[in-house]
Design a protein around this motif. Structure first.
Motif, PDB file in Angstrom:
ATOM      1  N   LYS A  53      51.045-106.300 -57.772  1.00  0.00           N
ATOM      2  CA  LYS A  53      52.352-106.404 -57.103  1.00  0.00           C
ATOM      3  C   LYS A  53      53.259-107.381 -57.832  1.00  0.00           C
ATOM      4  O   LYS A  53      54.453-107.136 -57.994  1.00  0.00           O
ATOM      5  N   THR A  54      52.702-108.493 -58.283  1.00  0.00           N
ATOM      6  CA  THR A  54      53.490-109.488 -59.009  1.00  0.00           C
ATOM      7  C   THR A  54      53.974-108.923 -60.341  1.00  0.00           C
ATOM      8  O   THR A  54      55.133-109.105 -60.724  1.00  0.00           O
ATOM      9  N   ALA A  55      53.088-108.215 -61.043  1.00  0.00           N
ATOM     10  CA  ALA A  55      53.428-107.688 -62.374  1.00  0.00           C
ATOM     11  C   ALA A  55      54.551-106.665 -62.323  1.00  0.00           C
ATOM     12  O   ALA A  55      55.309-106.543 -63.285  1.00  0.00           O
ATOM     13  N   ILE A  56      54.665-105.928 -61.245  1.00  0.00           N
ATOM     14  CA  ILE A  56      55.698-104.884 -61.196  1.00  0.00           C
ATOM     15  C   ILE A  56      57.030-105.381 -60.651  1.00  0.00           C
ATOM     16  O   ILE A  56      57.978-104.612 -60.557  1.00  0.00           O
ATOM     17  N   THR A  57      57.132-106.683 -60.349  1.00  0.00           N
ATOM     18  CA  THR A  57      58.394-107.193 -59.825  1.00  0.00           C
ATOM     19  C   THR A  57      59.466-107.343 -60.903  1.00  0.00           C
ATOM     20  O   THR A  57      60.650-107.184 -60.611  1.00  0.00           O
ATOM     21  N   SER A  58      59.063-107.658 -62.139  1.00  0.00           N
ATOM     22  CA  SER A  58      60.051-107.813 -63.205  1.00  0.00           C
ATOM     23  C   SER A  58      59.359-107.751 -64.560  1.00  0.00           C
ATOM     24  O   SER A  58      58.140-107.893 -64.656  1.00  0.00           O
TER      25      SER A  58
ATOM     26  N   SER B 154      55.098-109.640 -68.341  1.00  0.00           N
ATOM     27  CA  SER B 154      54.677-110.309 -69.574  1.00  0.00           C
ATOM     28  C   SER B 154      53.784-111.516 -69.274  1.00  0.00           C
ATOM     29  O   SER B 154      52.828-111.780 -70.008  1.00  0.00           O
ATOM     30  N   ILE B 155      54.048-112.223 -68.193  1.00  0.00           N
ATOM     31  CA  ILE B 155      53.210-113.362 -67.817  1.00  0.00           C
ATOM     32  C   ILE B 155      51.810-112.877 -67.444  1.00  0.00           C
ATOM     33  O   ILE B 155      50.801-113.457 -67.867  1.00  0.00           O
ATOM     34  N   VAL B 156      51.727-111.797 -66.666  1.00  0.00           N
ATOM     35  CA  VAL B 156      50.417-111.252 -66.275  1.00  0.00           C
ATOM     36  C   VAL B 156      49.645-110.823 -67.520  1.00  0.00           C
ATOM     37  O   VAL B 156      48.439-111.067 -67.629  1.00  0.00           O
ATOM     38  N   LYS B 157      50.337-110.205 -68.477  1.00  0.00           N
ATOM     39  CA  LYS B 157      49.659-109.774 -69.708  1.00  0.00           C
ATOM     40  C   LYS B 157      49.044-110.950 -70.456  1.00  0.00           C
ATOM     41  O   LYS B 157      47.926-110.864 -70.943  1.00  0.00           O
TER      42      LYS B 157
ATOM     43  N   GLN C   9      54.722 -94.111 -67.980  1.00  0.00           N
ATOM     44  CA  GLN C   9      54.766 -95.297 -67.145  1.00  0.00           C
ATOM     45  C   GLN C   9      53.377 -95.732 -66.723  1.00  0.00           C
ATOM     46  O   GLN C   9      53.103 -96.904 -66.593  1.00  0.00           O
ATOM     47  N   LYS C  10      52.490 -94.802 -66.505  1.00  0.00           N
ATOM     48  CA  LYS C  10      51.148 -95.149 -66.054  1.00  0.00           C
ATOM     49  C   LYS C  10      50.336 -95.820 -67.152  1.00  0.00           C
ATOM     50  O   LYS C  10      49.533 -96.691 -66.882  1.00  0.00           O
ATOM     51  N   THR C  11      50.549 -95.446 -68.386  1.00  0.00           N
ATOM     52  CA  THR C  11      49.777 -96.062 -69.464  1.00  0.00           C
ATOM     53  C   THR C  11      50.197 -97.513 -69.644  1.00  0.00           C
ATOM     54  O   THR C  11      49.389 -98.350 -70.014  1.00  0.00           O
ATOM     55  N   LYS C  12      51.427 -97.856 -69.358  1.00  0.00           N
ATOM     56  CA  LYS C  12      51.875 -99.236 -69.457  1.00  0.00           C
ATOM     57  C   LYS C  12      51.164-100.100 -68.428  1.00  0.00           C
ATOM     58  O   LYS C  12      50.931-101.269 -68.647  1.00  0.00           O
ATOM     59  N   PHE C  13      50.816 -99.519 -67.299  1.00  0.00           N
ATOM     60  CA  PHE C  13      50.069-100.223 -66.272  1.00  0.00           C
ATOM     61  C   PHE C  13      48.735-100.714 -66.834  1.00  0.00           C
ATOM     62  O   PHE C  13      48.308-101.834 -66.571  1.00  0.00           O
ATOM     63  N   CYS C  14      48.067 -99.887 -67.626  1.00  0.00           N
ATOM     64  CA  CYS C  14      46.766-100.250 -68.194  1.00  0.00           C
ATOM     65  C   CYS C  14      46.874-101.421 -69.152  1.00  0.00           C
ATOM     66  O   CYS C  14      45.919-102.171 -69.327  1.00  0.00           O
TER      67      CYS C  14
END
Length: 169
Positions: free
Chosen positions: A35-40, A45-48, A88-93
């Motif tokens: 949820k945090t990663a998809i906010t912005s 980039s921070i989650v990565k 879009q789904k591959t970016k999630f991975c």
């Protein structure tokens, strides 16, 4: 209707110094991290860079649907959508770091052939390719065998291979 009790205090994560922010993300539950990663873009980039490790990722193509399963010891996250939104789904991975990544293809996956799926660059680094189906055509099996690399495994489940099928690989 009025809410009961005072609203809990909040603070903007972006205001935290990087080291503190990284620690906060690393102690979050997996669903909170997503949820945090998809906010912005910034939070993504921070989650990565937090290098969140998970057990494995599985991307499954069945008909017109794409489903991504993210396996964590305490949680399985399932994200599904129509295959047309595949990029879009591959970016999630990319958010997570996993030593395993499986690709599951059901024979007769709508407008997408197994070859179409294997030609997408984001899906070429799988560890295991699982093929499911009633029967496989020679052309479909040839496409898979032409693509297969030594560091990748192939597993065919619930499907019939033509009895006279051969391939040099």
């Amino acid at each position: 209707m009025e809410s009961i009790g005072p609203k809990p205090p909040t603070f903007p994560l972006r205001k935290l110094p990087f080291v503190a922010l990284r620690h906060v993300i690393q102690v979050m539950e997996m669903d909170e991290i997503v949820k945090t990663a998809i906010t912005s873009k910034y939070m993504k980039s921070i989650v990565k860079v937090c290098y969140i490790r998970i057990g494995s990722i599985e991307i499954s193509f069945s008909g017109e649907n794409t489903v991504i399963f993210v396996y964590n010891p305490d949680l399985i996250i399932c994200c599904g959508n129509k295959t047309k939104n595949i990029g879009q789904k591959t970016k999630f991975c990319d958010l997570f770091h996993s030593s395993q990544y499986s690709l599951v293809v059901f024979s007769g996956s709508g407008n997408w052939t197994t070859k179409d799926i294997l030609e997408i660059p984001e899906f070429q680094n799988f560890k295991v390719l699982y093929l499911y189906g009633v029967g496989f055509e020679k052309e479909e099996l040839d496409d898979v065998m032409e693509f297969r690399r030594k560091d990748q495994s192939l597993q065919i489940d619930r499907g019939m291979i033509p009895i006279d099928y051969t391939h040099p690989n």
